[in-house]
Design a protein around this motif. Sequence first.
Motif, PDB file in Angstrom:
ATOM      1  N   THR A  27       0.836  -1.201   0.000  1.00  0.00           N
ATOM      2  CA  THR A  27       0.000   0.000   0.000  1.00  0.00           C
ATOM      3  C   THR A  27       0.867   1.247   0.000  1.00  0.00           C
ATOM      4  O   THR A  27       1.828   1.350   0.764  1.00  0.00           O
ATOM      5  CB  THR A  27      -0.919   0.012   1.237  1.00  0.00           C
ATOM      6  N   ARG A  28       0.510   2.198  -0.874  1.00  0.00           N
ATOM      7  CA  ARG A  28       1.206   3.481  -0.945  1.00  0.00           C
ATOM      8  C   ARG A  28       0.294   4.554  -0.348  1.00  0.00           C
ATOM      9  O   ARG A  28      -0.928   4.407  -0.357  1.00  0.00           O
ATOM     10  CB  ARG A  28       1.580   3.821  -2.388  1.00  0.00           C
ATOM     11  N   THR A  29       0.890   5.627   0.151  1.00  0.00           N
ATOM     12  CA  THR A  29       0.103   6.697   0.769  1.00  0.00           C
ATOM     13  C   THR A  29       0.472   8.048   0.158  1.00  0.00           C
ATOM     14  O   THR A  29       1.573   8.234  -0.374  1.00  0.00           O
ATOM     15  CB  THR A  29       0.332   6.751   2.290  1.00  0.00           C
ATOM     16  N   GLY A 200     -11.441  15.814 -11.818  1.00  0.00           N
ATOM     17  CA  GLY A 200     -10.074  16.319 -11.870  1.00  0.00           C
ATOM     18  C   GLY A 200      -9.299  16.027 -10.605  1.00  0.00           C
ATOM     19  O   GLY A 200      -8.115  15.663 -10.651  1.00  0.00           O
ATOM     20  N   LEU A 201      -9.961  16.161  -9.450  1.00  0.00           N
ATOM     21  CA  LEU A 201      -9.300  15.870  -8.175  1.00  0.00           C
ATOM     22  C   LEU A 201      -8.895  14.407  -8.098  1.00  0.00           C
ATOM     23  O   LEU A 201      -7.756  14.081  -7.726  1.00  0.00           O
ATOM     24  CB  LEU A 201     -10.229  16.221  -7.018  1.00  0.00           C
ATOM     25  N   LEU A 202      -9.803  13.489  -8.454  1.00  0.00           N
ATOM     26  CA  LEU A 202      -9.490  12.062  -8.397  1.00  0.00           C
ATOM     27  C   LEU A 202      -8.389  11.703  -9.384  1.00  0.00           C
ATOM     28  O   LEU A 202      -7.513  10.877  -9.080  1.00  0.00           O
ATOM     29  CB  LEU A 202     -10.750  11.236  -8.663  1.00  0.00           C
ATOM     30  N   ASP A 203      -8.406  12.310 -10.566  1.00  0.00           N
ATOM     31  CA  ASP A 203      -7.321  12.093 -11.525  1.00  0.00           C
ATOM     32  C   ASP A 203      -5.982  12.499 -10.913  1.00  0.00           C
ATOM     33  O   ASP A 203      -4.977  11.776 -11.023  1.00  0.00           O
ATOM     34  CB  ASP A 203      -7.560  12.890 -12.807  1.00  0.00           C
ATOM     35  N   LEU A 208      -0.736  10.943  -8.461  1.00  0.00           N
ATOM     36  CA  LEU A 208       0.280  11.006  -7.414  1.00  0.00           C
ATOM     37  C   LEU A 208       0.811   9.614  -7.074  1.00  0.00           C
ATOM     38  O   LEU A 208       1.997   9.439  -6.805  1.00  0.00           O
ATOM     39  CB  LEU A 208      -0.282  11.670  -6.159  1.00  0.00           C
ATOM     40  N   PHE A 209      -0.072   8.634  -7.062  1.00  0.00           N
ATOM     41  CA  PHE A 209       0.356   7.264  -6.780  1.00  0.00           C
ATOM     42  C   PHE A 209       1.155   6.670  -7.937  1.00  0.00           C
ATOM     43  O   PHE A 209       1.983   5.781  -7.733  1.00  0.00           O
ATOM     44  CB  PHE A 209      -0.853   6.377  -6.474  1.00  0.00           C
ATOM     45  N   LEU A 210       0.919   7.162  -9.154  1.00  0.00           N
ATOM     46  CA  LEU A 210       1.605   6.620 -10.320  1.00  0.00           C
ATOM     47  C   LEU A 210       2.943   7.301 -10.579  1.00  0.00           C
ATOM     48  O   LEU A 210       3.822   6.707 -11.216  1.00  0.00           O
ATOM     49  CB  LEU A 210       0.713   6.762 -11.563  1.00  0.00           C
ATOM     50  N   ALA A 211       3.103   8.536 -10.115  1.00  0.00           N
ATOM     51  CA  ALA A 211       4.320   9.297 -10.403  1.00  0.00           C
ATOM     52  C   ALA A 211       5.552   8.559  -9.882  1.00  0.00           C
ATOM     53  O   ALA A 211       5.632   8.194  -8.710  1.00  0.00           O
ATOM     54  CB  ALA A 211       4.231  10.689  -9.772  1.00  0.00           C
ATOM     55  N   GLY A 212       6.507   8.315 -10.774  1.00  0.00           N
ATOM     56  CA  GLY A 212       7.737   7.637 -10.391  1.00  0.00           C
ATOM     57  C   GLY A 212       7.568   6.177 -10.029  1.00  0.00           C
ATOM     58  O   GLY A 212       8.468   5.572  -9.428  1.00  0.00           O
TER      59      GLY A 212
END
Length: 261
Positions: A27-29, A200-203, A208-212
Amino acid sequence: MPTDVITAVDETAANILLARSEAALGTRTAADSTSFGPFGLSWSASANLTGGVMSFVAPGTVAVDDIAVNYNLSLKLTLDLSFLDFCLPRICIPTPFGDLCTPKICLHFPTITVPLSFSGTAIVSADFGLSAALVSGDWVVSIVIQQVRKLDVGLAATALVTAIGAAVVAALAAVPFIGPLLALAAGVILAAFGVAALTGLLDDIVNLFLAGLSIELARRPQVVVLPANGPNDPPVPFTVTALAAEVQSTDEDELVLSADM
């Protein structure tokens, strides 16, 4: 004398590795805050990845389609209700002794905080590059995100608007004197937190979870020891001095690892 060792993984085996790697990723936060007009929103979120179909695109791209990003949100809405402030008009009656006027009465509404929990799933398709790196004595083969081709939050934004509406109405009902203004207040607030804005907020949250994002597919020690084969054939250590990963296309697309030992 260096020795070249080559091994290949087809897409079927790679998808098995992907499922295992997503489970190991855990799990990522993430957390952030934003504003919607006069209203504020802060959030913290956790997410994990499941599913997805991996395919190889020569020479160096790994496409993964339909990854499920399963997220849980804790939201805190800050609602400034000062737009409802008003003053009752004064009424004056002339008399021989001067005007008699009603006192000035003004109502000032507070800023309230509305907590909310929400969960959903976004479906993502993305392209990844390949990485082979020496990390703390192990060779690690990973796929590293390059671009998101598709991000679909589905009907989550509509559901979130509905959940916010219910939470806001419940919070407003507890504010004194707001009864006659309840519909107006709820309408203004929900207009700010509209479907388009929350999509837009959910996107942004999912991105953020996908970045990097780096998904480890395999990890092997740099030093490999071949076991003994009898008293006259002792264990033999080999050191992997270099490792390269690429996609090759022959009769089928494969992930090929080349090692110098």
